[in-house]
Design an enzyme around this catalytic site. Sequence first.
Site, PDB file in Angstrom:
ATOM      1  N   LEU A  51       0.809  -1.219   0.000  1.00  0.00           N
ATOM      2  CA  LEU A  51       0.000   0.000   0.000  1.00  0.00           C
ATOM      3  C   LEU A  51       0.842   1.268   0.000  1.00  0.00           C
ATOM      4  CD1 LEU A  51      -1.287   0.654   3.611  1.00  0.00           C
ATOM      5  CD2 LEU A  51       0.181  -1.274   3.069  1.00  0.00           C
ATOM      6  N   TYR A  52       2.165   1.145   0.074  1.00  0.00           N
ATOM      7  CA  TYR A  52       3.040   2.317   0.098  1.00  0.00           C
ATOM      8  C   TYR A  52       3.276   2.815  -1.317  1.00  0.00           C
ATOM      9  CZ  TYR A  52       4.064   1.379   5.017  1.00  0.00           C
ATOM     10  OH  TYR A  52       3.971   1.181   6.379  1.00  0.00           O
ATOM     11  N   GLY A  53       2.257   3.461  -1.865  1.00  0.00           N
ATOM     12  CA  GLY A  53       2.316   3.950  -3.222  1.00  0.00           C
ATOM     13  C   GLY A  53       1.127   3.450  -4.015  1.00  0.00           C
TER      14      GLY A  53
END
Length: 330
Positions: A51-53
Amino acid sequence: MVKLVGKEVGKLGYGLMGLTWRADPPSQEQAFEAMRTALSLGANAWNGGELYGRPERNSLHLLHEYFTKYPGDADKIVLSIKGGVVPGELRPDSSKANVSRSIDECLKVLDGKKFLDLFECARLDGKTPLEETIGTIAEYVKAGKVGGISLSEVGAQTIRKAHAIHPISAVEVEFSLFSTDILTNGVADTCAELGIPVVAYSPLGRGFLAGLYKSPSDIPQGSFLKFLPRFQPDVFDENLKLVKQVEELAAKKGSTPGQVALGWVLAHSGKKGWPEMLPIPGATTVDRITENMKPAQLSEEDMAALSEILQKFPVQGARYHAEGMKHAEA
């Protein structure tokens, strides 16, 4: 020495979030330089997220590129990845179907360049039975595709229940001078009892304790910090009072406030009945990483002084807004 899935890691880890999840992420060249610096200084526990991006560009893609260029680093690093959300959203979905999709996607993007040492659901959705969620990840562990299971933002009861389903290798929660809840809500006690290390994210209070922000206007446009309660104009100056006290103590020790903040987290690690603690500060520049990797050594007098500061200047505002707290059990 903290161990994750049986592997020794440095006293500090490295959070990858800022390398891909921000309005203006650093270049690949800068990211690689930051990652190599962190590893060279002993931070070999890396923490990223699906979910980091964006689905097409997140931690996994950066890691694939990194290990393609530096294949020799793969075995040096213990990698933990958060997933289990709806693609392109921050909405958790802990169902068997989505957790399987998430792990499969992570493995697909890594493409064998790096083993997935730990997988954790960034949040639990609150409706899928824990047996289904943990059981699904356990299937990948048993198949040798994932090294172990970590938990994120969960309470003591969930930790205990999950550990009974399958051994839990780590619990990731927010812990810093700005977020001391785990010391009183049973999370730290439960992890100590079960022998589970705590991975402390945001040990620098999202940069507040590092002295990055002196006023709300210092927060970059597009930063999600602008939406967090503790950074709002009505409480900002009150929270800044705590930071200034930490700065004064740091000055007396010849340290930076960030080094004191990291030293405070480490001072709890394995001491007085607390579990092993692994802070994972995130940074995107060599200078900041180098500073972080030299945490202050705090005496009992220093710790007592910090306890007094926390009592005099309690942090104002919740960790997240109401919607964000719905899935944060701790």
